[in-house]
Design a protein around this motif. Structure first.
Motif, PDB file in Angstrom:
ATOM      1  N   GLU A 282     -16.298  42.645  34.296  1.00  0.00           N
ATOM      2  CA  GLU A 282     -15.595  41.675  33.240  1.00  0.00           C
ATOM      3  C   GLU A 282     -14.925  42.504  32.163  1.00  0.00           C
ATOM      4  O   GLU A 282     -15.230  43.436  31.822  1.00  0.00           O
ATOM      5  CB  GLU A 282     -16.697  40.821  32.754  1.00  0.00           C
ATOM      6  N   LYS A 283     -13.860  41.815  31.569  1.00  0.00           N
ATOM      7  CA  LYS A 283     -13.197  42.513  30.358  1.00  0.00           C
ATOM      8  C   LYS A 283     -13.732  41.274  29.459  1.00  0.00           C
ATOM      9  O   LYS A 283     -13.650  40.138  29.722  1.00  0.00           O
ATOM     10  CB  LYS A 283     -11.896  42.763  30.391  1.00  0.00           C
ATOM     11  N   PRO A 284     -13.752  41.601  28.066  1.00  0.00           N
ATOM     12  CA  PRO A 284     -13.820  40.428  27.217  1.00  0.00           C
ATOM     13  C   PRO A 284     -12.768  39.514  27.375  1.00  0.00           C
ATOM     14  O   PRO A 284     -11.544  39.963  27.496  1.00  0.00           O
ATOM     15  CB  PRO A 284     -13.624  41.046  25.753  1.00  0.00           C
ATOM     16  N   VAL A 285     -12.786  38.262  27.421  1.00  0.00           N
ATOM     17  CA  VAL A 285     -11.817  37.187  27.671  1.00  0.00           C
ATOM     18  C   VAL A 285     -10.752  37.135  26.651  1.00  0.00           C
ATOM     19  O   VAL A 285      -9.618  36.741  26.776  1.00  0.00           O
ATOM     20  CB  VAL A 285     -12.390  35.819  27.932  1.00  0.00           C
ATOM     21  N   ASP A 286     -10.941  37.819  25.428  1.00  0.00           N
ATOM     22  CA  ASP A 286     -10.225  37.823  24.332  1.00  0.00           C
ATOM     23  C   ASP A 286      -9.391  39.069  24.028  1.00  0.00           C
ATOM     24  O   ASP A 286      -8.709  39.553  23.121  1.00  0.00           O
ATOM     25  CB  ASP A 286     -10.680  37.501  22.902  1.00  0.00           C
ATOM     26  N   THR A 287      -9.418  40.023  25.339  1.00  0.00           N
ATOM     27  CA  THR A 287      -8.908  41.098  25.407  1.00  0.00           C
ATOM     28  C   THR A 287      -7.236  41.053  25.239  1.00  0.00           C
ATOM     29  O   THR A 287      -6.553  40.168  25.541  1.00  0.00           O
ATOM     30  CB  THR A 287      -8.973  41.706  26.686  1.00  0.00           C
TER      31      THR A 287
ATOM     32  N   ASN B  99     -11.422  30.911  25.940  1.00  0.00           N
ATOM     33  CA  ASN B  99     -12.368  30.565  24.794  1.00  0.00           C
ATOM     34  C   ASN B  99     -12.334  29.419  24.295  1.00  0.00           C
ATOM     35  O   ASN B  99     -13.014  28.762  23.461  1.00  0.00           O
ATOM     36  CB  ASN B  99     -11.940  31.517  23.545  1.00  0.00           C
TER      37      ASN B  99
ATOM     38  N   ASN C 182     -16.810  35.116  25.286  1.00  0.00           N
ATOM     39  CA  ASN C 182     -17.104  36.514  25.557  1.00  0.00           C
ATOM     40  C   ASN C 182     -18.407  36.834  26.174  1.00  0.00           C
ATOM     41  O   ASN C 182     -18.507  38.017  27.007  1.00  0.00           O
ATOM     42  CB  ASN C 182     -16.921  37.668  24.556  1.00  0.00           C
TER      43      ASN C 182
ATOM     44  N   PRO D  43      -9.058  35.890  30.990  1.00  0.00           N
ATOM     45  CA  PRO D  43      -8.848  35.223  29.595  1.00  0.00           C
ATOM     46  C   PRO D  43      -8.026  33.883  29.969  1.00  0.00           C
ATOM     47  O   PRO D  43      -7.924  32.986  28.897  1.00  0.00           O
ATOM     48  CB  PRO D  43      -8.051  36.088  28.985  1.00  0.00           C
TER      49      PRO D  43
ATOM     50  N   SER E 203     -20.093  31.282  22.466  1.00  0.00           N
ATOM     51  CA  SER E 203     -19.991  31.403  23.984  1.00  0.00           C
ATOM     52  C   SER E 203     -21.061  30.469  24.452  1.00  0.00           C
ATOM     53  O   SER E 203     -22.310  30.334  23.973  1.00  0.00           O
ATOM     54  CB  SER E 203     -20.307  32.784  24.427  1.00  0.00           C
TER      55      SER E 203
ATOM     56  N   GLU F 102     -23.937  38.812  27.282  1.00  0.00           N
ATOM     57  CA  GLU F 102     -23.310  38.645  28.661  1.00  0.00           C
ATOM     58  C   GLU F 102     -23.968  39.273  29.674  1.00  0.00           C
ATOM     59  O   GLU F 102     -24.225  38.956  30.918  1.00  0.00           O
ATOM     60  CB  GLU F 102     -22.125  39.279  28.715  1.00  0.00           C
TER      61      GLU F 102
END
Length: 334
Positions: A56-61, A116, A149, A156, A246, A264
């Motif tokens: 995963e990458k942070p969803v607000d990347t 988000n 996140n 995202p 989250s 996470e």
């Protein structure tokens, strides 16, 4: 396409994606593990040791990465466009490219919206309409949404996921929720035998047969009441990480669940990081090796879920001392 047309097409589209090589299916085996009278499912998928598609990458990347949910859609993964009765929103239905269960598919917003963001009434109705269509086709399905996140979200771009399971009773947590006797059926409740904060709402009997407008109103009411309680729980956690809250969301034919998240990942004593999303709180965990499965059992699934969730403040909320809500008094709990 209408919901029942989507459901009818899913198996053939899964096979088409698999045959084309565009859909990657990772065989797995399910192992049952009981803790404190609750039976979890631990899915062992050794193939994930070679390739980890769920990183995963942070969803607000802010990275300018390609959006896999933007057109043109891969014809081997594209199922169709969903529009439910009276809906102003149209959704894209795509097969999940990386699957450990058959017929796993996604409900994706046609235009970009952030993962988000909370679910809107049209989102809820679309997900429920597909679950209900599956039920009419004698398929047991449930939906889940990883928001924020710390939720285990993979992309995202806003998307709800739906999987089909063979157990007629639904995911493990559904069996527990169904066993609760409620004094106030139209109020949220908590499964307090579980070691983490969770908020549940029971949908009315024969709910799927109601007019779409009534279904939308009830789903929206349930979601708002559960989200209020989740935010209340988060505000009681003095060390909650900064940023947007989250949570994990689960929707079955009979219940809606929201579980607030604090982490996470869970770090196992072996040094392995175990990623947890909504499926974990449905009672279904994913591991990559026998050693990891034994480590999860030794650590305790309940401890792991509590580690990435929050402590329950249900008793305070029942007493009406939650700061944020006065009108979402939870009902009877287990």
């Amino acid at each position: 396409m209408l919901p029942h047309e989507i459901i009818t097409k899913i198996p053939s589209q899964f096979n088409a994606g698999l045959e084309s090589g565009e859909l990657l299916f990772f065989p797995s085996t399910v192992h049952h593990h009981t803790e404190d009278g609750f039976q979890y499912e631990i899915r062992l998928c050794p193939a994930l040791q070679k390739k980890t598609p769920f990183a995963e990458k942070p969803v607000d990347t802010t990275d300018h990465l390609p959006d896999p949910f933007n057109p043109p859609y891969n014809p081997n993964l594209f199922v169709g466009y969903l529009r439910t009765a009276d809906s102003e929103e149209e959704y894209v239905i795509l097969m999940n490219k990386y699957s450990v269960v058959r017929d796993h598919f996604l409900i994706v917003t046609k235009e970009f919206k952030s993962q988000n963001l909370p679910l809107m009434p049209d989102d809820l109705v679309s997900a429920y309409s597909l679950i209900a269509a599956g039920d009419r086709d004698r398929q047991n399905m449930f939906a889940f949404y990883n928001c924020g996140n710390l939720s285990g979200a993979s992309q995202p771009h806003k998307h709800i996921q739906i999987i089909r399971i063979d157990d007629n009773d639904g995911p493990p947590v559904e069996k527990l929720a169904r066993s609760v006797r409620l004094e106030t059926p139209d109020k949220p409740f908590s499964l307090t035998s579980l070691p983490y904060a969770n908020h549940v709402y029971r949908l009315p009997r024969r709910f799927s047969s109601l007019p779409t407008a009534d279904i939308e109103d009830e789903l929206a009411k349930a979601f708002i009441s559960l989200l209020d309680l989740a935010i209340s729980t988060i505000r009681h956690a003095a060390d909650y990480p900064p940023g947007k809250p989250s949570y994990n969301f689960i929707l079955t034919l009979e219940h809606m669940y929201i579980i607030p998240r604090s982490e996470e990942w869970y770090m196992l004593p072996t040094g392995d990081k175990l990623s947890v999303n909504s499926l974990g709180f449905a009672g279904m965990l994913l591991v990559k090796s026998d050693a990891e499965m034994e480590a999860v059992k030794a650590e305790g699934v309940g401890k792991i879920l509590r580690g990435v969730g929050l402590e329950s403040v249900h008793d305070l909320q029942v007493a009406g001392t939650a700061l944020e809500v006065d009108d979402t008094d939870p009902g009877t709990h287990l």
